[in-house]
Design an enzyme around this catalytic site. Structure first.
Site, mmCIF file in Angstrom:
data_model
loop_
_atom_site.group_PDB
_atom_site.id
_atom_site.type_symbol
_atom_site.label_atom_id
_atom_site.label_comp_id
_atom_site.label_asym_id
_atom_site.label_seq_id
_atom_site.Cartn_x
_atom_site.Cartn_y
_atom_site.Cartn_z
ATOM 1 N N HIS A 221 -47.203 48.905 -68.056
ATOM 2 C CA HIS A 221 -46.093 48.083 -68.563
ATOM 3 C C HIS A 221 -46.460 47.323 -69.842
ATOM 4 C CE1 HIS A 221 -48.015 44.852 -66.015
ATOM 5 N NE2 HIS A 221 -47.647 44.108 -67.048
ATOM 6 N N ASP A 254 -48.985 51.989 -62.358
ATOM 7 C CA ASP A 254 -48.919 50.990 -63.424
ATOM 8 C C ASP A 254 -50.236 50.917 -64.183
ATOM 9 O OD1 ASP A 254 -47.824 49.084 -65.090
ATOM 10 O OD2 ASP A 254 -48.276 47.399 -63.750
ATOM 11 N N SER A 337 -51.969 40.692 -68.024
ATOM 12 C CA SER A 337 -51.805 42.051 -67.510
ATOM 13 C C SER A 337 -52.779 43.020 -68.161
ATOM 14 C CB SER A 337 -50.371 42.531 -67.749
ATOM 15 O OG SER A 337 -49.458 41.762 -67.006
#
Length: 497
Positions: A221, A254, A337
């Site tokens: 992402h 992911d 992230s």
């Protein structure tokens, strides 16, 4: 302030003005003349009730206020006559004191107390005050002289010396390798900060170096916004900035791998074993929350094998990721992230990927975004990430383990239900697939995998994704209210990108 209530005194208010006392009349009646009656004129009504104590009224002096009494010399002597002054009489010695009678002490009287005239009390007090006043004046003059001399000395010598405050000597030596500072010093050189810019806008994230070829692991992402066009720039901990390209990405896990070229002295991080992580182990998270590069936070592992889903708006969306996550209370925020979660030895045991926030809001820099950390962060176990990263580097895509059945994600009972016949498109159980070979039928409910309870369909998918294709699982299946054990070998399917 309420109307009708008097205000209290204020420090800035002026003192009350004292009304002046009327001067004493100059014309006095003759000593033998009868005194004129005090008070209002005869026949006039009194202005107030008689005062039984004969005290003057409060307030400013009025026409009824008695004049202050005339002070006469002690002994009741009459005022001096208006004629020429009489010659002064010879002093008369005071009568001798009788037994038990007191006399004022006069320090200026001759010894014995009987020789010479007695001074009045007023004269004695004045005589005592004179030496005291002279002493005060002398002390003031001396102090002023000393202060002036000291001021002149300070001025001539260039002012007072500079103040130097004590301070402990700082220790600039290396920190212990297992301390937070030691871990950060070891890991920071291998952490990078990712900036993406595409048609849909810009974004930031974190990643870390996998090898000396320039491969970098991060979250899907972080880079998916530029998968169809855009630019990726990577900033290393030393400040060097390099462009990067996407090697491969997988939406189901992911994860994504990007690569930089022409960078020397890369610092790859060492991967640990996430299966050995235990609740309570200390961990350190490194990343760029809200774009603040090089941020180091610490905490503990608060849970393992926590099934979470992240990504798509609906459960059937292709960009939903299913993670059997490591949960940590180390503060993780947007921008962390893709960054590493490392253990006390500096080994990577997870990839920071998701957080649970109290609510959505605005970040401290005025940008609309999800809320910040409340101590619930989730990282992809590195054992799972390692397999996916290797497949992305080698093949450009990753494979997912599958059981060959369709799961009813709307089922509200306990367990994961295989979709009944007629729901959705295609077969509920793939012919000759792993599920069909294990004897699973439409409508069956899977309640456990390898002895661990499964409470819903999403948890079942997470548990399956934590394994590799070809692994054999022991599953508990309920049909018509009865449970039975089946053995299932996982199949393989291409992952989404």
């Amino acid at each position: 302030m309420d109307e009708g209530k008097a205000e209290g005194p204020k420090w800035w208010s002026r003192p009350e003005t004292v009304a002046p006392v009327p001067p004493e009349p100059q014309d006095r009646p003759a000593p033998d003349a009868p005194e004129a009656p005090a008070g209002p004129a005869a026949g006039a009504a009194p202005r107030h009730a008689p005062d039984p104590y004969d005290t003057p009224p409060y307030g400013e002096p009025g026409p009824w206020a008695p004049a202050p009494p005339v002070q006469h010399p002690a002994g009741g002597a009459a005022p001096p006559p208006s004629g020429p002054p009489a010659p002064a009489a010879a002093p008369v010695p005071p009568p001798p004191l009788s037994v038990g009678q007191w006399q004022r002490y006069d320090p200026w009287a001759p010894p014995g107390g009987t020789n010479g005239p007695q001074r009045p009390a007023s004269q004695a007090t004045g005589s005592r005050r004179a030496p005291l006043a002279a002493a005060l004046v002398a002390v003031t003059l001396i102090a002023g002289g000393i202060g002036g001399a000291l001021g002149a000395y300070v001025h001539d010598s260039g002012g007072a010396p500079d103040v130097t405050l004590p301070q402990a000597t700082a220790s600039a030596g290396p920190r212990a390798p297992d301390s937070i500072a030691g871990i950060a010093a070891q890991v920071l050189p291998g952490v990078v900060y990712i900036h993406v810019k595409g048609d849909d806008g810009e974004g930031t994230g974190t990643g870390f170096v996998l090898d000396r070829e320039g491969h970098i692991l991060t979250n899907n992402h972080v880079v998916e916004g530029v998968a169809k066009g855009g630019t990726i720039s990577v900033t290393f901990n030393g400040g060097q900035v390099k462009p990067a390209t996407i090697v491969g990405r997988d939406t189901g896990y992911d994860l994504a791998v990007i690569k930089v070229n022409g960078v020397r002295e890369l610092h790859p991080l060492t991967l640990g074993d996430s299966d050995s992580a235990q609740v309570g182990d200390p961990v350190v998270a490194i990343g760029a929350p809200y774009g603040l590069e090089g941020t180091v936070t610490s905490g503990i592992i608060s849970a393992t094998q926590r099934p979470i889903t992240a990504g798509g708006e609906t459960n059937n969306s292709s960009d939903v990721s299913y993670v059997d996550a490591i949960q940590t209370d180390a503060p993780i925020n947007p921008g962390n992230s893709g960054g590493p979660l490392v253990d006390a030895k500096g080994l990577v045991i997870g990839i920071n990927s998701a957080i649970r926030s109290a609510d959505s809001g605005t970040d401290p820099f005025g940008n609309g975004s999800q809320g910040g950390s409340i101590g619930l962060g989730f990282a992809i176990p590195v054992n799972q990430a390692k397999r996916v990263a290797e497949q992305l580097i080698n093949d450009g895509k990753a494979t997912h383990p599958v059981i060959g059945v369709s799961i009813n994600l709307q089922y509200s009972g306990d367990g994961a239900q295989v979709s009944p016949e007629g729901q959705g498109e295609g077969d509920s159980v793939t012919p000759n697939g792993p599920g069909a070979k294990a004897g699973i039928e439409p409508g069956d409910v899977i309640t456990a995998i390898d002895g661990k309870r499964v409470h819903n369909g999403e948890e079942l998918i997470v548990r399956i994704r934590a394994h590799r294709p070809g692994d054999t699982l022991q599953m508990t299946v309920k049909r018509d209210g009865k449970e039975r054990a089946v053995e299932l070998t996982l199949g393989s399917a291409a992952g989404g990108s």
